[in-house]
Write a protein that holds these residues in place. Structure first.
Motif, PDB file in Angstrom:
ATOM      1  N   HIS A  98       0.632  -0.943  -0.050  1.00 44.22           N
ATOM      2  CA  HIS A  98      -0.131   0.294  -0.208  1.00 44.22           C
ATOM      3  C   HIS A  98       0.532   1.639  -0.382  1.00 44.22           C
ATOM      4  N   GLN A  99       1.958   1.307   1.014  1.00 38.25           N
ATOM      5  CA  GLN A  99       2.463   2.061   1.144  1.00 38.25           C
ATOM      6  C   GLN A  99       3.310   2.453  -0.536  1.00 38.25           C
ATOM      7  N   LEU A 100       4.381   1.640  -1.390  1.00 39.69           N
ATOM      8  CA  LEU A 100       4.400   1.259  -2.363  1.00 39.69           C
ATOM      9  C   LEU A 100       3.328   2.131  -3.318  1.00 39.69           C
ATOM     10  N   ALA A 101       2.474   1.940  -3.589  1.00 34.78           N
ATOM     11  CA  ALA A 101       1.526   1.531  -4.309  1.00 34.78           C
ATOM     12  C   ALA A 101       0.382   3.373  -3.690  1.00 34.78           C
ATOM     13  N   TYR A 102       0.547   4.006  -2.919  1.00 36.32           N
ATOM     14  CA  TYR A 102       0.252   5.261  -2.429  1.00 36.32           C
ATOM     15  C   TYR A 102       1.183   6.466  -2.888  1.00 36.32           C
ATOM     16  N   ALA A 103       2.412   5.595  -2.558  1.00 34.16           N
ATOM     17  CA  ALA A 103       3.506   6.829  -3.461  1.00 34.16           C
ATOM     18  C   ALA A 103       3.922   6.914  -4.428  1.00 34.16           C
ATOM     19  N   GLY A 104       2.715   6.144  -5.306  1.00 33.49           N
ATOM     20  CA  GLY A 104       3.250   6.072  -6.289  1.00 33.49           C
ATOM     21  C   GLY A 104       3.879   5.629  -7.420  1.00 33.49           C
ATOM     22  N   ALA A 105       5.165   4.795  -6.357  1.00 36.24           N
ATOM     23  CA  ALA A 105       5.931   3.632  -6.870  1.00 36.24           C
ATOM     24  C   ALA A 105       5.755   3.134  -8.181  1.00 36.24           C
ATOM     25  N   ASP A 112      -1.430   3.751 -12.985  1.00 38.25           N
ATOM     26  CA  ASP A 112      -1.743   5.598 -12.453  1.00 38.25           C
ATOM     27  C   ASP A 112      -2.035   4.749 -10.730  1.00 38.25           C
ATOM     28  N   ARG A 113      -1.425   6.030 -10.110  1.00 40.74           N
ATOM     29  CA  ARG A 113      -1.775   5.953  -8.578  1.00 40.74           C
ATOM     30  C   ARG A 113      -3.339   4.957  -8.157  1.00 40.74           C
ATOM     31  N   HIS A 114      -4.364   5.323  -9.201  1.00 38.53           N
ATOM     32  CA  HIS A 114      -5.717   4.588  -8.563  1.00 38.53           C
ATOM     33  C   HIS A 114      -5.701   2.793  -8.779  1.00 38.53           C
ATOM     34  N   GLN A 115      -5.028   2.693 -10.322  1.00 38.88           N
ATOM     35  CA  GLN A 115      -5.584   1.617 -10.998  1.00 38.88           C
ATOM     36  C   GLN A 115      -4.344   0.674  -9.599  1.00 38.88           C
ATOM     37  N   ALA A 116      -3.253   1.422  -9.340  1.00 36.62           N
ATOM     38  CA  ALA A 116      -2.047   0.883  -8.762  1.00 36.62           C
ATOM     39  C   ALA A 116      -2.612   0.148  -7.301  1.00 36.62           C
ATOM     40  N   LEU A 117      -3.066   1.138  -6.386  1.00 39.11           N
ATOM     41  CA  LEU A 117      -4.411   1.303  -5.346  1.00 39.11           C
ATOM     42  C   LEU A 117      -4.935  -0.449  -5.581  1.00 39.11           C
ATOM     43  N   TRP A 118      -5.620   0.108  -6.515  1.00 39.93           N
ATOM     44  CA  TRP A 118      -7.104  -0.916  -6.869  1.00 39.93           C
ATOM     45  C   TRP A 118      -6.470  -2.508  -7.252  1.00 39.93           C
ATOM     46  N   ALA A 119      -5.200  -2.942  -7.964  1.00 46.99           N
ATOM     47  CA  ALA A 119      -4.123  -3.840  -7.614  1.00 46.99           C
ATOM     48  C   ALA A 119      -3.128  -4.061  -6.660  1.00 46.99           C
ATOM     49  N   VAL A 120      -3.451  -3.287  -5.620  1.00 49.07           N
ATOM     50  CA  VAL A 120      -2.837  -3.752  -4.344  1.00 49.07           C
ATOM     51  C   VAL A 120      -3.781  -4.317  -3.926  1.00 49.07           C
ATOM     52  N   GLN A 121      -5.198  -4.040  -3.695  1.00 50.19           N
ATOM     53  CA  GLN A 121      -5.587  -4.524  -2.922  1.00 50.19           C
ATOM     54  C   GLN A 121      -6.609  -5.616  -3.459  1.00 50.19           C
ATOM     55  N   GLY A 122      -6.461  -6.452  -4.660  1.00 50.54           N
ATOM     56  CA  GLY A 122      -6.694  -7.500  -4.917  1.00 50.54           C
ATOM     57  C   GLY A 122      -6.162  -8.259  -5.258  1.00 50.54           C
ATOM     58  N   SER A 123      -4.915  -8.442  -4.851  1.00 47.63           N
ATOM     59  CA  SER A 123      -3.241  -9.044  -4.611  1.00 47.63           C
ATOM     60  C   SER A 123      -3.474  -9.856  -3.183  1.00 47.63           C
ATOM     61  N   LEU A 124      -4.642  -8.267  -2.604  1.00 43.48           N
ATOM     62  CA  LEU A 124      -4.409  -8.911  -0.519  1.00 43.48           C
ATOM     63  C   LEU A 124      -5.779 -10.621  -0.952  1.00 43.48           C
ATOM     64  N   PRO A 125      -4.838 -11.054   0.804  1.00 43.53           N
ATOM     65  CA  PRO A 125      -5.932 -12.805   0.455  1.00 43.53           C
ATOM     66  C   PRO A 125      -7.298 -11.762   0.959  1.00 43.53           C
ATOM     67  N   LEU A 126      -8.416 -12.585   0.744  1.00 46.15           N
ATOM     68  CA  LEU A 126      -9.743 -12.209   1.137  1.00 46.15           C
ATOM     69  C   LEU A 126      -9.875 -12.652   2.868  1.00 46.15           C
ATOM     70  N   PRO A 127     -10.520 -11.807   3.438  1.00 47.70           N
ATOM     71  CA  PRO A 127     -10.522 -12.420   5.094  1.00 47.70           C
ATOM     72  C   PRO A 127     -11.437 -12.979   5.904  1.00 47.70           C
ATOM     73  N   THR A 128     -11.415 -14.615   4.820  1.00 45.40           N
ATOM     74  CA  THR A 128     -12.413 -15.527   4.917  1.00 45.40           C
ATOM     75  C   THR A 128     -11.512 -17.150   5.014  1.00 45.40           C
ATOM     76  N   ALA A 129     -12.584 -17.813   5.621  1.00 42.81           N
ATOM     77  CA  ALA A 129     -11.989 -19.487   5.593  1.00 42.81           C
ATOM     78  C   ALA A 129     -12.942 -19.929   4.640  1.00 42.81           C
ATOM     79  N   LEU A 130     -13.463 -19.691   3.941  1.00 39.23           N
ATOM     80  CA  LEU A 130     -14.413 -20.489   3.295  1.00 39.23           C
ATOM     81  C   LEU A 130     -13.356 -20.482   1.779  1.00 39.23           C
ATOM     82  N   PRO A 131     -13.635 -21.931   1.377  1.00 38.16           N
ATOM     83  CA  PRO A 131     -13.422 -21.940  -0.053  1.00 38.16           C
ATOM     84  C   PRO A 131     -13.629 -21.023  -0.713  1.00 38.16           C
ATOM     85  N   MET A 132     -12.297 -19.825  -2.229  1.00 38.39           N
ATOM     86  CA  MET A 132     -13.737 -18.987  -2.962  1.00 38.39           C
ATOM     87  C   MET A 132     -12.651 -18.823  -4.076  1.00 38.39           C
ATOM     88  N   PRO A 133     -13.485 -19.771  -5.060  1.00 42.71           N
ATOM     89  CA  PRO A 133     -13.396 -19.346  -6.545  1.00 42.71           C
ATOM     90  C   PRO A 133     -12.756 -18.558  -7.224  1.00 42.71           C
TER      91      PRO A 133
END
Length: 284
Positions: A98-105, A112-133
């Motif tokens: 998040h720090q890298l994305a928000y800094a524009g790195a 751009d920064r918006h797309q980078a922040l979206w991509a970072v969020q998409g790379s993080l694991p979901l907070p759930t124990a259920l199997p997700m497709p």
């Protein structure tokens, strides 16, 4: 060698009288080309190559030197640098991503920064124990980041911006309120009454000055020193101590090569800055 000198000052922070924003602005005024932080090209320190200054990862607020070292080693070994690889291949922490994305790195990789922040969020694991497709997801067409929003984010995460100065975005309202740019005021004759507005970068009250307060104000056109005599200090105490953007009325004084502005009126315009994060060096 202004580029090398600037890199040395930035790599030695925190130090001295001037913050990174003022150091970089002065370098740009002297013709130094400055490139943004980019994980594809930046090292930890700011570097100069072929006369061009590349900002370093060291400027990113909150980024751990150990995580940055792992990232640079990964890059040197040929590791991929998009957010998925950094998270799942390198194991970079969510905070560092998040720090890298928000800094524009990450902008050169994700648009751009918006797309980078979206991509970072998409790379993080979901907070759930259920199997997700696993469903392939295409990045949405997010609105482009405005120059003003980019400036706010740059100051928040880097302490400086390579885009327009913050007061560039407020110049219309500053002018409508009767304040001129610092460059315009500096061109005036000795003793002429005038009004200017600027970000506070320094506050000083030397023990030998018998209560006089010295301010340094900055806008997109330059800097100026403002003198507040002791009899004025108490009436303006709140603005003097807490104001980040000040409007000042007074007169210009020239003494040889020395130039300063004597204040006889002051207005705190800080609410105009909104969420912009600025810092001043106070009473050091």
């Amino acid at each position: 060698h202004p580029a090398i000198f600037t890199a040395a000052l930035l790599n030695s922070q925190p130090m001295g009288f001037y913050a990174p924003a003022q150091i970089v602005q002065e370098a740009q005024r002297r013709g130094v080309e400055v490139l943004s932080v980019d994980i594809c090209h930046s090292d930890w320190d700011c570097q100069v190559q072929d006369g061009v200054l590349r900002l370093g990862l060291c400027l990113i607020k909150g980024l751990s030197p150990k995580e940055a070292e792992r990232l640079l080693h990964w890059r040197a070994q040929g590791g991929a640098l998009h957010s998925e690889a950094l998270r799942h291949g390198l194991g970079l922490s969510a905070a560092a991503l998040h720090q890298l994305a928000y800094a524009g790195a990450l902008s050169s990789l994700h648009g751009d920064r918006h797309q980078a922040l979206w991509a970072v969020q998409g790379s993080l694991p979901l907070p759930t124990a259920l199997p997700m497709p696993v469903v392939p997801e295409q990045a949405p067409a997010l609105p482009a980041e405005t120059s003003a929003a980019a400036c706010i984010a740059d100051y928040q995460q880097l302490g400086l911006s390579l885009g327009p100065h913050p007061l560039h975005f407020l110049r219309k309202w500053i002018a409508q309120s009767g304040y001129r740019s610092i460059a315009e005021v500096r061109m005036q004759h000795h003793g002429r009454p005038d009004r200017l507005a600027g970000l506070v970068t320094h506050r000083q009250r030397p023990g030998t000055a018998h209560g006089t307060v010295f301010l340094t104000l900055e806008d997109e056109s330059g800097m100026i020193n403002v003198i507040v005599w002791p009899q004025r200090v108490e009436g303006w105490r709140r603005a003097l101590l807490q104001g980040r953007l000040l409007g000042v009325g007074g007169r210009l004084e020239r003494q040889g090569a020395s130039l300063h502005f004597i204040a006889d009126a002051m207005e705190d315009l800080s609410p105009w800055l909104g969420t912009l994060s600025t810092r001043s060096r106070d009473f050091h």
